[in-house]
Design an enzyme around this catalytic site. Structure first.
Site, short mmCIF file in Angstrom:
data_model
loop_
_atom_site.label_atom_id
_atom_site.label_comp_id
_atom_site.label_asym_id
_atom_site.label_seq_id
_atom_site.Cartn_x
_atom_site.Cartn_y
_atom_site.Cartn_z
CG HIS A 1 -8.32 -2.19 30.11
ND1 HIS A 1 -7.66 -3.34 30.45
CD2 HIS A 1 -7.85 -1.85 28.87
CE1 HIS A 1 -6.82 -3.67 29.48
NE2 HIS A 1 -6.92 -2.78 28.51
CD GLU A 2 -9.49 0.94 26.58
OE1 GLU A 2 -8.49 1.58 26.19
OE2 GLU A 2 -9.66 -0.26 26.29
N GLY B 1 0.78 -1.23 0.00
CA GLY B 1 0.00 0.00 0.00
C GLY B 1 0.80 1.27 0.00
#
Length: 664
Positions: A428-429, A209
Site C-alpha cells: 500500500h505505501e 497558530g
C-alpha cells in the site's frame, strides 16, 4: 504557596465563639443581683474578700459570701451595682468588713480604656469581618469574580511588554502593516499635523497558530505602551447587561492608560451577526456587541486607544463591526512559506542545544503547511526525545521523529502485524511512493514507513517540489492519483482491496468535489456550487435553500466520479508499467519498515538502498604491525634516505649528446 490571611478568618471566628462560650460559662457561676437583693442579703450573710470599683455614678461590688440560712454550701460569688453616694460607701465598708472580711478598692481610671473598649467591641468587629469575608468569597475566590466586582472588566493589563518584532518571524509583510500603529502611539502629532487618522481597529485573520496574538503583543512591546488582553468569551455571561458593563469598564480603564492597545482574542464569540440566532437572538451577546460598536464609534477621533482583534472566522462577524471607522484595516496572517518556517525555527531554536548536523533549512522543507505553533512544537518534541534518549544534543533523527509525532502521533512499536497484513501495508505505501516517483506533477516523497502511528497503519511523507499559492488542474489530478496509489497497489497485487485506504478516499473525494463545485474544473463550467470556505454558520446558512437543483446535483456527482475514474486508470497504468519498482520498494519496506528519500531514489536508480558508485572514504588507520614489519620498515626508510639525489651517468650522456647535436 502563600495563603491569604483572609482564608484564616473562619477559623478565627470559630475560636472566638468558643472563647466567648467559655467566658460565659465562667461568668455563669457569678450571681448577679440588684441593690435591693443585696441589701436583704447583707442582714444575714457573711462576706469574705470584696472588691469595690468606684466610678463617678455607681459602685461595682464583687466578691464571695456565705449564707447563714443555708448550711453546708460553698461560698457564692456575687456582683452588684449600687449608687455612688457617701452613705452607700460608708455602709458598704461597714457591712463588708463586719465579719472580718477584707475590702479592696480599685481605681477605675488606672486600667487602659482602649483595652476595655476593644474587649467590648471585639465580638462585633469579628462578626462584621466574617460576613464581609463571606460576601467577598461568593464569586468563587477570584479577585475578578467578587460579588461587588461582577460587572468589572476582566482584561489583563501588562505594562512592560517584553515581546519585540525580533521574536515574531515568518510574517514580514504583516509587520510592515502595523508599523504605522507603532509610530502613531509613539508620536501621534506628526499624523495629526498631516491630517491623517490612525485606524481605530485592526482585525487579524488567519488559521490557528499563525502568531496573531504574538504579533499584537509585539506591537505593544515596540511602542512601549500598556497592553490590555481579553477573550471574546469573557464578555458573555448569563446575566443580561454584564457584558456591556464590562465593555464600558474596559474602555474606561484604557482611556486612563492611553495611549494603549486593547487586544480581543476570538472576537467571533461576541461579534457574530445580529439577528442570526435560531429561534431568537441572544440578548446578552447582542447587547455586548452593541456596546462594543458604541465604544468604537467611527464618528470621533482616535483617543489613543487602538483595538486589535483576532479571529479565524471573519465570515460570521457583524457587518457593522467591520465597517470603516471601527475595524479599518484587515491583516491576513497566513501560514509561513519555507523561508518563513526557517526563520521561525531559528527563533524557537535560540535556547535549544542542536547538534552540528542539524539543518534548519532542511527541517523547514519537511514541514509544509506547518504553523508557527506547530514548528515550536516540533523543536520541543525533539528536545524531549533527546532527553528521553539521554543525549547531550538534539540530533536530526530526533527532529525527524518529532515531525512524525506532530503529524501522526507517536509510533506504536508494540503493535505488531501478522505477515499478511505487513505485506499488505508495505505494498500500500509502496504504491503511494511509486506514483510520487513516476508522476510528473506529483509531490516529492520524503519518507515512507509502515510503522503504525495514530489511526494509520503507515504513511508517506510527501512534500511539494515548490510551494505555490495556486494549484493547477494537473497538480490536483496528480494528488488524487497519488492518493489512489495505495488502494490500486493492493488490488493489483492481491486482487482485492482493504479498508486501510479510508483516509485516502476521504481526501481525494474532497479534492474532486472542490474541483467541480468550487474551482470550476469540470465540464459544468466556471460556476461555483458551494461555499469555498466550507464553514457553515447555522444562524445564517441553516435556513437557506440549496444553491443548485437536483439535476445539477446529479451532474456534479457524475463529474466527481469521472475525475476519480480517470485518475484511477492512470494510477493503474503507472503501477503496472513499474511493477518491478513496486515489488522492490515493498520488499525493502517489509524488511526495514522505514525508507528515506535517498534510499528510495537509490532503489529506483540502482536497485539497492545504497549508491554503489558512491565511494565511502574510510579513515586511514595504520594496521597493527607484527614483529617482521617492525624490523623491515625502518630498514626501508634508511635505504630511501641513503639513495643519492644528484646527477647520475644517464643525465651526463644525455647532456653530451645534446651538445654534440648543437655543434653539428
Amino acid at each position: 504557596m502563600k495563603r491569604n490571611w483572609l482564608n484564616y478568618l473562619p477559623t478565627i471566628f470559630v475560636i472566638c465563639i468558643i472563647v466567648s462560650l467559655l467566658a460565659y460559662n465562667v461568668q455563669g457561676n457569678t450571681v448577679q443581683m440588684n441593690y435591693t437583693q443585696f441589701e436583704s442579703l447583707s442582714k444575714h450573710a457573711t462576706f469574705d474578700d470584696s472588691n469595690l470599683d468606684i466610678n463617678d455614678t455607681v459602685i461595682t461590688v464583687s466578691g464571695t459570701y456565705d449564707d447563714t440560712h443555708k448550711k453546708g454550701h460553698d461560698p457564692v460569688e456575687y456582683s452588684v451595682i449600687v449608687p455612688n453616694t457617701d452613705e452607700n460607701i460608708n455602709w458598704l465598708k461597714e457591712t463588708l468588713s463586719k465579719d472580718g472580711g477584707s475590702i479592696t478598692i480599685n481605681n477605675p481610671h488606672s486600667g487602659d480604656i482602649w483595652v476595655n473598649l476593644l474587649a467590648q467591641f471585639l465580638p462585633f468587629l469579628i462578626v462584621a469581618i466574617f460576613f464581609y469575608y463571606m460576601f467577598s468569597r461568593m464569586g468563587g475566590g477570584s479577585s475578578q469574580n467578587k460579588a461587588f466586582e461582577f460587572a468589572k472588566s476582566r482584561a489583563n493589563m501588562e505594562q512592560n511588554v517584553k515581546t519585540r518584532f525580533k521574536d515574531v518571524a515568518g510574517c514580514e509583510e504583516e509587520k510592515e502593516e502595523v508599523k504605522e500603529i507603532i509610530d502613531y502611539l509613539r508620536s501621534p502629532k506628526k499624523f495629526t499635523d498631516m491630517g491623517a487618522h490612525i485606524p481605530k481597529g485592526i482585525l487579524m485573520v488567519g488559521p490557528p497558530g499563525t502568531g496573531k496574538t504574538l504579533l499584537a503583543k509585539a506591537v505593544a512591546g515596540e511602542a512601549n505602551v500598556p497592553f490590555f488582553s481579553i477573550s471574546g468569551s469573557d464578555f458573555v455571561e448569563m446575566f443580561v447587561g454584564t457584558g456591556a458593563s464590562r465593555v464600558r469598564d474596559m474602555f474606561k480603564n484604557a482611556q486612563k492608560a492611553a495611549p494603549c492597545i486593547i487586544f480581543i482574542d476570538e472576537i467571533d464569540a461576541v461579534g457574530r451577526q445580529r439577528g442570526a440566532g435560531m429561534g431568537g437572538g441572544n440578548d446578552e451577546r447582542e447587547q455586548t456587541l452593541n456596546q462594543l460598536l458604541v465604544e468604537m464609534d467611527g464618528m470621533t477621533d482616535n483617543s489613543g486607544i487602538v483595538v486589535i482583534a483576532a479571529t479565524n472566522r471573519p465570515d460570521i462577524l457583524d457587518p457593522a463591526l467591520l465597517r470603516s471607522g471601527r475595524f479599518d484595516r484587515r491583516i491576513t496572517v497566513t501560514l509561513p512559506d519555507i523561508r518563513g518556517r526557517e526563520e521561525i525555527l531559528k527563533v524557537h531554536a535560540r535556547n535549544k542545544k542542536l547538534a552540528p548536523d542539524v539543518s534548519l533549512h532542511n527541517l523547514a522543507q519537511r514541514c509544509p503547511g506547518f504553523s508557527g505553533a506547530d514548528l515550536a512544537n516540533v523543536l520541543n518534541e525533539g528536545a524531549i526525545l533527546a532527553v528521553r534518549n539521554k543525549e547531550h544534543q538534539i540530533t536530526m533523527d530526533d527532529l525527524d521523529e518529532a515531525i512524525d509525532r506532530v503529524m501522526m502521533g507517536p509510533a506504536k512499536k508494540s503493535k505488531k502485524y501478522n505477515e499478511m497484513d505487513k505485506k499488505l501495508v508495505a505494498y500500500h505505501e509502496a504504491g503511494h511512493a511509486v506514483i510520487g516517483l513516476k508522476l510528473e506533477d506529483a509531490e516529492k516523497v520524503q519518507k515512507v514507513t509502515i510503522i503504525p502511528r495514530g489511526e494509520a497503519g503507515g504513511y508517506n511523507l510527501m512534500t511539494p517540489k515548490e510551494e505555490k499559492y495556486f494549484h493547477r488542474k494537473s497538480e490536483l489530478l496528480a494528488q488524487i492519483t497519488g492518493l489512489l496509489g495505495g488502494r490500486t497497489a493492493e488490488e493489483l497485487v492481491y486482487g482485492e482491496v482493504s479498508a486501510g485506504a479510508v483516509n485516502d478516499i476521504e481526501q481525494l473525494t474532497k479534492i474532486a468535489k472542490n474541483m467541480v463545485r468550487v474551482y470550476g474544473m469540470s465540464s459544468l463550467g466556471p460556476i461555483q456550487y458551494a461555499d469555498p470556505q466550507g464553514n457553515v454558520f447555522l444562524g445564517r446558512d441553516y435556513t437557506q435553500g440549496g444553491s443548485y437543483s437536483e439535476g445539477v446535483a446529479g451532474e456534479i456527482d457524475k463529474e466527481v466520479r469521472e475525475i476519480v475514474h480517470q485518475c484511477e486508470v492512470k494510477c493503474r497504468k503507472i503501477l503496472t508499467d513499474n511493477r518491478d519498482l513496486l515489488d522492490l520498494i515493498a520488499k525493502n519496506l517489509y524488511e526495514h519498515e522505514t525508507l528515506t528519500n535517498e534510499e528510495i531514489m537509490n532503489l529506483m536508480n540502482y536497485g539497492e538502498l545504497k549508491n554503489p558508485n558512491q565511494k565511502v572514504e574510510e579513515p586511514s588507520l595504520p594496521p597493527v604491525p607484527d614483529q617482521t614489519t617492525e624490523k623491515q620498515e625502518p630498514e626501508k626508510e634508511e635505504k630511501e634516505e641513503d639513495e643519492p639525489k644528484g646527477i647520475d651517468q644517464k643525465d651526463l650522456d644525455d647532456a653530451f649528446n645534446e651538445l654534440t647535436k648543437r655543434k653539428d
